[in-house]
Scaffold this motif. Structure first.
Motif: not given
Length: 187
Positions: A142-146
């Protein structure tokens, strides 16, 4: 049956009433009733009302009812703030339906959720149920995507929340600090 429109203000009023009064079951029933009566022009979708009803059932620890409400949101098919499959999987964990919960997480992961709130919910659910490796994987993804959406205050706040839980999970796992950990706002 009379069709109705539901606004964000009405939804907020109901949810604030539940918080102030503790009448979560009553509000859950009202939300389900609204979901069954809402029309297509409503500001709040039928699926979102089912999700909000499920959340109220969870406050009363009535996880079977929460799962049923989440399933109705899934069946409705409309987008919700937090993917109803993630919420249903979390409720299934509370019911010790581990196999069903993880099957739901796998289906969700295969579809690559589009909301930061979904990644946060899954990471928190898995962390609360002692699946640290799974929680870390969801938080990291999630962190990488956003991370590239920094600059929107709403996204920034949620991303920081996700990064903070990821940091706690990684500390519990004994993992060394990495580049994403250094993005965490510790103020």
């Amino acid at each position: 049956m009379r069709l109705t429109r539901v606004t964000t203000a009405e939804l907020d009023r109901l949810e604030f009433h539940a918080v102030r009064s503790g009448e979560h079951a009553k509000v859950a029933a009202q939300l389900l009733e609204l979901a069954n009566q809402v029309d297509a022009g409503s500001e709040i979708s039928r699926a979102e009302l089912f999700v909000r009803a499920g959340e109220q059932w969870e406050f009363t620890q009535e996880y079977e009812r929460a799962c049923a409400a989440y399933q109705r949101a899934i069946d409705d098919g409309a987008a919700t703030v937090v993917d109803a499959r993630a919420l249903r999987a979390g409720a299934l964990l509370h019911l010790d339906e581990i196999g069903q919960a993880y099957a739901e997480f796998e289906r969700l992961e295969a579809d690559e959720p589009s909301s930061l709130q979904t990644y946060l919910h899954v990471a928190e659910s898995l962390y609360a149920h002692d699946d640290l490796a799974g929680a870390e994987r969801w938080a990291t993804e999630g962190a990488r995507l956003f991370l590239d959406q920094v600059g929107d205050p709403y996204v920034d706040d949620l991303l920081q929340e996700l990064l903070r839980i990821r940091f706690r999970i990684r500390a519990d796992l004994g993992l060394a600090e990495d580049a994403l950990d250094r993005c965490t706002d510790t103020d």
